[in-house]
Design a protein around this motif. Structure first.
Motif, PDB file in Angstrom:
ATOM      1  N   THR A 251      -0.182   1.883  -3.989  1.00 23.93           N
ATOM      2  CA  THR A 251      -0.418   3.594  -4.524  1.00 23.93           C
ATOM      3  C   THR A 251      -1.279   4.434  -3.749  1.00 23.93           C
ATOM      4  O   THR A 251      -1.032   5.415  -3.467  1.00 23.93           O
ATOM      5  CB  THR A 251      -1.009   3.281  -5.887  1.00 23.93           C
ATOM      6  N   GLU A 252      -2.369   3.586  -3.235  1.00 23.67           N
ATOM      7  CA  GLU A 252      -3.328   4.542  -2.325  1.00 23.67           C
ATOM      8  C   GLU A 252      -2.659   4.904  -0.794  1.00 23.67           C
ATOM      9  O   GLU A 252      -2.986   5.834  -0.419  1.00 23.67           O
ATOM     10  CB  GLU A 252      -4.591   3.673  -1.955  1.00 23.67           C
ATOM     11  N   GLN A 253      -1.602   4.058  -0.700  1.00 27.39           N
ATOM     12  CA  GLN A 253      -0.798   4.469   0.533  1.00 27.39           C
ATOM     13  C   GLN A 253       0.333   5.780   0.321  1.00 27.39           C
ATOM     14  O   GLN A 253       0.954   6.229   1.139  1.00 27.39           O
ATOM     15  CB  GLN A 253       0.056   3.552   1.183  1.00 27.39           C
ATOM     16  N   GLY A 254       0.430   6.053  -1.349  1.00 26.87           N
ATOM     17  CA  GLY A 254       1.375   7.131  -1.576  1.00 26.87           C
ATOM     18  C   GLY A 254       2.703   6.767  -2.119  1.00 26.87           C
ATOM     19  O   GLY A 254       3.453   7.593  -2.269  1.00 26.87           O
TER      20      GLY A 254
END
Length: 333
Positions: free
Chosen positions: A67-70
């Motif tokens: 999720t943090e990688q988009g």
């Protein structure tokens, strides 16, 4: 029944006893169970993932990583990790598998190849296992254990054992020779969703650090859908350019790249055919039996193109497939 009652209590607690409806969603090949929940017109996915059967730590940790990688993944809204109950965001019900008849299918695949490049570049996480020699061999053993021995009760001759050992070593060598990237491991049409025009990824919890071509094989040589040869080669050329432009491969010719792609596919399909048998024999899931023969045909076709693997191709074509067909006929009788 007790577990379902506990699940209902978990749901009722989160939604403050508001009226909800719960409907089963077609399950996957794991021990997890999924439900679609409706509460006051809002939809959610409920995941029942018994910690006595499934290690949920990677699911939770990697959700945050990706999720943090988009990437668009199911959002974990609330969870009871002790019991293995999760309420997730609902990404709809449209999978890539539902869009394979689209006239712009090739464009879908190109977008997903680009997305796989981004996935490959995801930094390593402590939760991601190394897809090393032992891991690859363990997966190959799934074929010999569950399909050859378990499903068709076949014993190998001395020559066949040598052939299997030699073939396995070649596949392992080809996989280890590739750049090591972040690999989803099941990047195929049933695990890729389209949510309001945006691609979403599910079943990411088995991500590893492994060979570059693995996810590309999962996508383009999907066990559940066969691309026409011309379209596959065109998309493979597109992937080669994208991987080269993004510096994921350096000083590698297209022929070398295709060799890695093909042999990685052989390993994946041997494993997959074995898993389909294991799902039936161990877990009582018959829904994957129809996928065994198409998966074996991938192996026959691809292995026949390489002289060092023609013996593998002939063995599966002349010995394994006829016995699988006989076994399937008996099981369906």
């Amino acid at each position: 029944m007790k577990r379902f009652e506990n699940l209902q209590q978990f749901i009722n607690t989160h939604f403050n006893e508001q009226p909800t409806s719960l409907n089963v969603v077609t399950g996957d090949a794991s021990f997890r169970r999924y439900y679609r929940l409706n509460c006051k017109g809002e939809h959610f996915i409920v995941m029942d993932s018994d910690p006595n059967k499934v290690n949920n730590a990677p699911y939770i940790s990697l959700n945050k990583v990706f999720t943090e990688q988009g990437f668009l993944l199911p959002k974990i809204i609330v969870s009871d990790e002790l019991q293995g109950f999760f309420i997730l965001s609902d990404l709809g019900s449209t999978h890539l598998a539902d869009m394979l008849g689209d006239t712009n299918r090739t464009e879908h695949y190109k977008e997903l190849i680009n997305l796989s490049v981004k996935w490959a570049k995801t930094p390593a996480s402590d939760v991601m296992q190394a897809y090393n020699e032992d891991f690859i061999k363990l997966e190959l053993d799934i074929f010999s254990q569950w399909l050859v021995t378990g499903f068709i009760n076949e014993s190998l001759s001395v020559d066949q054992k040598i052939m299997w050992k030699t073939s396995s070593e070649l596949l392992i060598k080809a996989m280890l020779a590739q750049p090591i990237v972040t690999v989803h491991r099941d990047y195929h049409s049933r695990n890729i969703m389209n949510n309001n025009g945006q691609w979403a990824i599910i079943d990411y919890q088995d991500a590893v650090r492994g060979p570059l071509c693995y996810d590309l094989v999962s996508l383009l040589r999907d066990c559940y859908f066969k691309l026409p040869d011309a379209e596959l080669i065109s998309l493979l050329g597109f992937a080669y350019k994208e991987f080269t432009d993004q510096d994921l491969i350096i000083d590698t010719s297209f022929n070398e790249f295709k060799y890695y792609f093909d042999l990685t596919g052989l390993q994946r399909h041997l494993k997959a055919a074995g898993i389909f048998c294991r799902l039936y024999l161990r877990d009582g899931k018959s829904g994957y039996l129809d996928n065994i023969l198409p998966t074996l045909n991938y192996i026959i076709e691809v292995a026949a193109n390489y002289s060092e693997l023609t013996a593998l191709s002939e063995w599966i074509k002349n010995i394994i497939v006829p016995k699988v067909m006989d076994k399937l006929a008996k099981e369906r009788a």
